[in-house]
Design an enzyme around this catalytic site. Structure first.
Site, PDB file in Angstrom:
ATOM      1  N   VAL A 135      18.886   6.723  -6.126  1.00 52.41           N
ATOM      2  CA  VAL A 135      18.149   7.612  -7.020  1.00 52.41           C
ATOM      3  C   VAL A 135      19.005   8.757  -7.548  1.00 52.41           C
ATOM      4  O   VAL A 135      18.483   9.670  -8.189  1.00 52.41           O
ATOM      5  CB  VAL A 135      16.906   8.186  -6.304  1.00 52.41           C
ATOM      6  CG1 VAL A 135      15.928   7.076  -6.003  1.00 52.41           C
ATOM      7  CG2 VAL A 135      17.295   8.937  -5.037  1.00 52.41           C
TER       8      VAL A 135
ATOM      9  N   ASP B  59      24.636  29.370  -4.147  1.00 53.94           N
ATOM     10  CA  ASP B  59      24.621  28.481  -5.317  1.00 53.94           C
ATOM     11  C   ASP B  59      23.194  28.324  -5.842  1.00 53.94           C
ATOM     12  O   ASP B  59      22.734  27.213  -6.092  1.00 53.94           O
ATOM     13  CB  ASP B  59      25.221  27.125  -4.951  1.00 53.94           C
ATOM     14  CG  ASP B  59      25.671  26.339  -6.190  1.00 53.94           C
ATOM     15  OD1 ASP B  59      25.876  26.977  -7.250  1.00 53.94           O
ATOM     16  OD2 ASP B  59      25.810  25.112  -6.097  1.00 53.94           O
TER      17      ASP B  59
ATOM     18  N   TYR C 173      29.466  14.735  -4.333  1.00 59.46           N
ATOM     19  CA  TYR C 173      29.378  14.537  -2.891  1.00 59.46           C
ATOM     20  C   TYR C 173      29.277  13.059  -2.528  1.00 59.46           C
ATOM     21  O   TYR C 173      29.867  12.596  -1.557  1.00 59.46           O
ATOM     22  CB  TYR C 173      28.161  15.296  -2.356  1.00 59.46           C
ATOM     23  CG  TYR C 173      27.975  15.197  -0.862  1.00 59.46           C
ATOM     24  CD1 TYR C 173      28.562  16.108  -0.007  1.00 59.46           C
ATOM     25  CD2 TYR C 173      27.188  14.181  -0.307  1.00 59.46           C
ATOM     26  CE1 TYR C 173      28.386  16.022   1.362  1.00 59.46           C
ATOM     27  CE2 TYR C 173      27.007  14.083   1.058  1.00 59.46           C
ATOM     28  CZ  TYR C 173      27.607  15.004   1.892  1.00 59.46           C
ATOM     29  OH  TYR C 173      27.440  14.899   3.243  1.00 59.46           O
ATOM     30  N   GLY C 174      28.511  12.331  -3.273  1.00 57.68           N
ATOM     31  CA  GLY C 174      28.286  10.919  -2.961  1.00 57.68           C
ATOM     32  C   GLY C 174      27.023  10.444  -3.646  1.00 57.68           C
ATOM     33  O   GLY C 174      26.679  10.894  -4.742  1.00 57.68           O
ATOM     34  N   LYS C 175      26.297   9.547  -3.001  1.00 57.38           N
ATOM     35  CA  LYS C 175      25.072   8.996  -3.574  1.00 57.38           C
ATOM     36  C   LYS C 175      23.861   9.413  -2.753  1.00 57.38           C
ATOM     37  O   LYS C 175      23.965   9.724  -1.566  1.00 57.38           O
ATOM     38  CB  LYS C 175      25.155   7.464  -3.625  1.00 57.38           C
ATOM     39  CG  LYS C 175      26.194   6.937  -4.610  1.00 57.38           C
ATOM     40  CD  LYS C 175      26.137   5.417  -4.694  1.00 57.38           C
ATOM     41  CE  LYS C 175      27.122   4.899  -5.743  1.00 57.38           C
ATOM     42  NZ  LYS C 175      27.072   3.420  -5.881  1.00 57.38           N
TER      43      LYS C 175
END
Length: 582
Positions: free
Chosen positions: A267, A385, A272-274
């Site tokens: 999704v 952030d 960073y990645g998935k």
């Protein structure tokens, strides 16, 4: 060539003087018949070190040999075998000169007792060039045993250029034995061999012990860098992180609930990645953030982040369900927030329409989540952030603060600030923090002020080279309706904007240049609650009621909440949208 003999009375030695005369250029060469005396001498191809100057040569008795430097000595003799194909039996003296110079540089660099070297009688055998070598001692007429050993070792160690085959050296000085002592070469050989063997055995033993200790040290270092190395999940002891409410998932459990990380469950993705959607056996839907290899933290940092996230429990902060730390993987399991990020709603990508009242609710929920981190978490947490991409909306459009990849703990010893490398997202970044590198909770307040201006304009903080904070200050006129900001407002806000002016005032106080002039997040929460009352809303009821759900408020098709640039993508490093000065 002229040869003169000289007898030295005191030493009884006979010396010969050799003079080489060259007539080239002499007027006599012009006379007919004298040409043969005027031809330049050709170098001797079989011996490259013939003297080219006048030399006094002593008469060498017995098997003493005359060296190039005109002294008699017993040289160390052997054969150099050159492997390089560039060598050939050309007889060119310059080749030998360069080799002699190399050998002398080698001996001098090792400070060996060598006076000079001499090459002679080169031959080619099976495509290998072989040259006789004589190495003459320095300051004496023969080498001692140590000198021979050092010279031989230096020559034999040059395996890349040549090999050296030595002749036996028979000219060591005889050391007189003590009276009554018996000479026994065999005994000396046995003692030497025994000593050498013992030394070698000790050396091998030491090497084995050293290798074993290094292996143990490496294993200890690996365990220290992996805080879960001794973690027995069944016993719950060892290096277990102190988790509160979060659990460990096995790799197989994660694979099962994501259908083996199928693309249908993918999704979102980012630096960073998935992120994968998963359903636990309990029926709970989760978002699984799977780090790619190059983005993985060290084990200790991962453990620290887990302990931090597991302590954060607030309805306006995305909750950590658990994690997976197996098979070289780092995965975080969060609660699934279905309606995506605030950024997607403001841009229209999610299909959710946010009017003025819904945006006030989003601002209140976000402020409460941030105030909890600053004032109720122990120790306090600075998010670092805050931006619309890191504010997620649940099924009732309650806002939740997400992504703690850049957060910092504010320990008591740091007295209100922590000096750290600047990280954050351009446009939301506190200029005071940027200049001083001193991070405080007021840095989050600045970012939240930018977020408030984004809520009323639906514009990116920096768009087409224009900064939203500066644009609002330029356009604002407090004597006019809506502070004269109609040209900057999002048309979907609607026409009824109760408390709008106070909202803008609060936002501008949050983005004051000096952190000391900014309010604390607890004060921001109270002021937004007052603004909601001016808009005809009850902040207590709105924060807990079943307000407009996704189906009731959406007009269009929703994109997935964890799409590209999702809240699970840390804003680390310097890119067109982020800043990380060094």
């Amino acid at each position: 060539m002229l040869l003169l003999a000289y007898y030295h009375l005191s030493s009884g030695s006979v010396y010969f003087f050799i003079f080489f005369c060259r007539l080239v250029g002499n007027p006599m060469c012009q006379d007919e018949g004298n040409e043969k005396y005027c031809t330049p001498a050709q170098p001797n191809s079989s011996y490259s070190t013939q003297p080219k100057h006048s030399c006094i040569i002593p008469f060498c008795s017995s098997d003493l040999i005359l060296g190039p430097n005109c002294s008699c000595a017993y040289p160390y003799i052997g054969t150099l075998v050159f492997r390089a194909p560039s060598f050939s039996n050309s007889g060119d003296s310059s080749d030998y000169k360069s080799i002699e110079q190399f050998l002398m540089q080698l001996f001098r660099s090792l400070q060996l007792p060598v006076d000079t070297v001499s090459l002679s009688n080169s031959t080619m055998v099976d495509d290998y060039l072989k040259v006789n070598l004589k190495v003459f001692p320095q300051g004496q007429d023969r080498f001692n045993r140590t000198g021979i050993f050092l010279v031989g070792f230096a020559l034999s160690n040059q395996t890349s250029a040549f090999s050296f085959i030595a002749d036996p050296y028979q000219h060591f000085e005889e050391v007189p034995s003590p009276p009554g002592a018996k000479k026994s070469s065999n005994t000396g050989i046995i003692v030497g061999a025994t000593t050498g063997g013992s030394f070698l055995a000790l050396l091998l033993l030491f090497a084995g012990v050293y290798a074993f200790s290094q292996k143990r040290r490496a294993e200890r270092a690996t365990k220290q860098s992996n805080p879960f190395a001794k973690w027995d999940q069944r016993k719950g002891s060892g290096g277990i992180p102190q988790l509160k409410g979060a659990r460990q998932f096995t790799f197989e459990e994660i694979k099962k609930c994501t259908n083996n990380f199928s693309e249908a469950n993918n999704v979102g993705s980012g630096g960073y990645g998935k992120v994968y959607r998963g359903i636990l056996p309990t029926g709970q839907m989760v978002a699984i953030k799977r780090a790619k290899q190059e983005s993985m933290q060290g084990g200790l940092e991962f453990k620290t982040e887990l302990e931090l996230l597991s302590r954060v429990h607030h309805k306006n902060v995305v909750g950590l369900v658990g994690f997976c730390f197996e098979h070289g993987e780092q995965m975080l399991v969060y609660e699934f927030v279905p309606n995506g990020s605030l950024k997607e709603s403001l841009s229209g990508k999610s299909g959710i329409r946010l009017d003025w009242r819904k945006r006030l609710k989003v601002a209140l929920c976000s402020a409460r989540g941030l105030a909890y981190l600053h004032e109720l978490a122990e120790p306090p947490i600075i998010h670092r952030d805050i931006k619309s991409n890191n504010i997620l909306l649940d099924e009732r459009l309650n806002a939740k603060v997400a992504d703690f990849g850049l957060c910092k703990l504010l320990a008591d010893s740091e007295k209100g600030h922590v000096t750290t490398q600047v990280k954050g997202t351009m446009g939301y970044l506190d200029p005071e923090y940027y200049m001083s590198q001193q991070l405080t909770e007021k840095s989050d307040v600045y970012s939240f002020g930018v977020l408030m201006l984004e809520l009323i304009s639906a514009r990116k903080p920096i768009e087409r080279g224009k900064y939203i904070v500066k644009e609002v200050k330029i356009e604002m006129d407090k004597t006019k309706d809506l502070y004269n900001l109609q040209g900057l407002l999002d048309p979907t806000l609607g026409t009824t904007l109760g408390g709008f002016n106070k909202f803008v005032d609060l936002a501008l106080r949050c983005v004051e240049e000096s952190g000391a002039d900014r309010p604390r997040m607890g004060e921001v929460v109270k002021e937004i609650e007052n603004i909601m009352q001016l808009a005809g809303l009850n902040p207590i009821i709105e924060s807990s009621s079943a307000s407009a759900s996704y189906e009731e408020s959406s007009t269009g098709t929703s994109s997935h909440p964890y799409g590209n640039n999702s809240a699970f993508d840390n804003s680390v490093g310097y890119s067109p949208s982020t800043v990380q000065p060094k």
